[in-house]
Scaffold this active site. Structure first.
Site, PDB file in Angstrom:
ATOM      1  N   GLU A   1      -1.971 -28.293 -19.702  1.00  0.00           N
ATOM      2  CA  GLU A   1      -1.682 -28.588 -21.111  1.00  0.00           C
ATOM      3  C   GLU A   1      -2.967 -28.988 -21.829  1.00  0.00           C
ATOM      4  O   GLU A   1      -3.014 -29.975 -22.576  1.00  0.00           O
ATOM      5  CB  GLU A   1      -0.642 -29.716 -21.210  1.00  0.00           C
ATOM      6  CG  GLU A   1       0.634 -29.429 -20.443  1.00  0.00           C
ATOM      7  CD  GLU A   1       1.719 -30.492 -20.594  1.00  0.00           C
ATOM      8  OE1 GLU A   1       1.608 -31.373 -21.474  1.00  0.00           O
ATOM      9  OE2 GLU A   1       2.689 -30.433 -19.815  1.00  0.00           O
ATOM     10  N   LEU A   2      -4.026 -28.218 -21.617  1.00  0.00           N
ATOM     11  CA  LEU A   2      -5.351 -28.633 -22.072  1.00  0.00           C
ATOM     12  C   LEU A   2      -5.489 -28.674 -23.603  1.00  0.00           C
ATOM     13  O   LEU A   2      -5.135 -27.721 -24.299  1.00  0.00           O
ATOM     14  CB  LEU A   2      -6.392 -27.673 -21.469  1.00  0.00           C
ATOM     15  CG  LEU A   2      -7.856 -27.992 -21.719  1.00  0.00           C
ATOM     16  CD1 LEU A   2      -8.228 -29.368 -21.179  1.00  0.00           C
ATOM     17  CD2 LEU A   2      -8.754 -26.929 -21.083  1.00  0.00           C
TER      18      LEU A   2
END
Ligand code: 9MR
Length: 369
Positions: free
Chosen positions: A258-259
Site C-alpha cells: 500500500e505504498l
C-alpha cells in the site's frame, strides 16, 4: 546555409518526436517486468472504467491490482446470509481482461466490518462467521485471485495483539484458523499477513512472532505485506532493509502492498497535539493547497528513488510493490489524519501527469541497461 537550416530543423523535430514516443512507450510495469509486479489500488470508478484516460494509464503502467475498498467485508458480506459479489466480480474480470496479477484485500480485518458482524458476541458465532466468510469468498475466486490478505492489521504498535473483535471472541487461535480456512478453500493461492509499520522494530518483532506461531500450528503463510504508508524522512532505509531480510529469512515472500509517501505536516509531531483536535481548514497543516513546491517535489522523487533502489537490491525477495492509488487526487491521505487537505503521495498527479517521482523510479532501470 539556406538549405542546411531547414534540414537541421527537420532533423531536430524528428529526433524529438522519436525520443518522446520512446519515452511514452515504456512504463513502470515494463521497466520492472523482470523484478517484481508494479501494482495499484483501484477505487470504484476505476473498476467501472469511468474515465478513459485514467483507464489507459492504469493498463499501461501497472500489472497488479488491489481493490482499495470494495472487497472489504462490509461490501462483500453485508448481511449474515447475503453476499454481494457484484463489484468484486467486476474487479476480478478487469484484472483478467488486462492479464494482471489480482490481489484480494481483505478477509479478516477489524475495520470496515458490516454492522451485523460488529454484533457478534461469542466464540460459536464468530467461528461460524469466519468459516462461512473465508470459505465462501476464497472458493468463489479460486484459481482467479492470485493472493489474499488473510489477516489484516492484527497488531498494536508495540507488537502485542490488537484487542479486536476476533481476539476478544476467539483468542489468538483465530489467526491460525483464518489461514487454515483460506488454504482449505484454495490450496494454491498465496496467503499473506498484511500490516502497517511492521518495518518498525517492536511491531516487526511482533509480526515475526505471530507468523512463526501460525506456521508452527500448521497454518500456511506464503508472504508478508508491508503496507508502506511512509513519510519523507521515515522509516529509515536501514529498518526497511532489515525487515526485508528478516521476513524473507522466515521463507516468506515480501510485498509492499500500500505504498504512498505523505508530504504534509503530521499533527502528531506537534507538541501536545491531539489528532481529534480540529485542524480542518488550518493553513499551517495544509501548506500546498494549489501546487507542490519544486523543492518538495524533488525530495519526494529522491525518497522514492532511494526506496526503489533498495527494492531492486532485494528483488529476489520481493514479489510485488503496489501503490495505494493511481494518482494524488484519489489518495486517502487527502483526508487522513486531517480531512480536506491536498496531499501529493503518489507518482501521478491529479491531472494524471507523471511526476518527478515517477521519472526517478523509472530512471533507476533505464540507466542500468
Ligand atoms: O484507502 C482506503 C480508504 O478509502 C478507506 O476509507 C479506509 C477505511 O479504513 O481504508 C483505506 O485503505 C486502508 C487499507 O484498506 C488497509 N490499510 C490502511 C489503508 C489506509 O487507511
Amino acid at each position: 546555409m539556406k538549405f542546411i537550416k531547414p534540414c537541421l530543423f527537420a532533423f531536430t523535430v524528428l529526433l524529438s518526436i522519436s525520443c518522446t514516443s520512446q519515452k511514452e512507450k515504456s512504463s513502470l510495469k515494463d521497466v520492472y517486468k523482470n523484478d517484481f509486479y508494479i501494482g495499484t489500488a483501484l477505487d470504484l470508478n476505476q473498476i467501472n472504467e469511468k474515465n478513459k484516460k485514467e483507464d489507459s494509464l492504469i493498463r499501461k503502467e501497472f500489472n497488479a491490482i488491489t481493490a482499495e475498498n470494495i472487497m472489504k467485508s462490509m461490501f462483500t458480506h453485508p448481511q449474515k446470509d447475503k453476499y454481494d459479489f457484484t463489484l468484486s466480480d467486476k474487479f476480478v474480470a478487469y484484472g483478467e481482461k488486462n492479464k494482471m496479477f489480482i490481489h484480494g484485500h481483505t478477509l479478516i480485518w477489524h475495520s470496515q466490518l458490516a454492522p451485523w458482524m460488529q454484533k457478534i458476541a461469542d466464540s460459536t458465532e464468530m467461528k461460524a462467521f469466519m468459516k462461512d466468510h473465508i470459505t465462501t469468498i476464497v472458493s468463489k475466486y479460486k484459481g482467479r485471485i492470485n493472493s489474499w490478505d488473510v489477516v489484516n492489521e492484527a497488531l498494536n504498535e508495540d507488537g502485542t495483539l490488537r484487542k479486536s473483535i476476533f481476539l476478544k471472541t476467539l483468542g489468538e487461535k483465530y489467526l491460525v484458523d483464518a489461514f487454515k480456512l483460506a488454504e482449505k478453500a484454495d490450496s494454491k493461492v498465496d496467503l499473506y499477513y498484511n500490516d502497517y509499520n511492521i518495518e518498525e522494530p517492536a511491531k516487526r518483532a511482533g509480526a515475526i512472532a505471530l507468523i512463526k506461531k501460525i506456521k508452527a500450528e500448521g497454518g500456511k503463510v506464503d508472504g508478508v505485506g508491508i503496507q508502506g504508508h511512509w513519510r519523507l524522512e521515515s522509516p529509515s532505509l536501514e529498518e526497511i532493509e532489515k525487515s526485508i531480510l528478516e521476513y524473507s529469512a522466515l521463507g516468506l515472500k515480501v510485498a509492499f502492498t500500500e505504498l504512498d509517501i505523505t508530504v504534509l505536516p503530521n499533527p502528531w509531531d506537534l507538541k501536545g497535539a491531539d489528532v481529534n483536535q480540529n485542524f480542518e481548514g488550518s493553513a499551517k497543516m495544509n501548506p500546498y493547497p494549489q501546487a507542490l513546491p519544486d523543492s518538495i517535489q524533488n525530495k519526494l522523487a529522491e525518497r522514492y528513488a532511494s526506496i526503489f533502489k533498495l527494492f531492486l537490491k532485494h528483488k529476489d525477495k520481493i514479489s510485488r510493490v503496489t501503490f495505494w492509488g493511481v494518482h494524488d487526487g484519489q489518495s486517502w491521505l487527502n483526508d487522513w489524519p486531517i480531512k480536506g487537505r491536498t496531499n501529493y503521495p503518489l507518482p501521478f498527479d491529479r491531472d494524471l501527469r507523471h511526476k518527478k517521482a515517477y521519472d526517478s523510479i523509472k530512471k533507476l532501470k533505464e540507466t542500468k541497461k
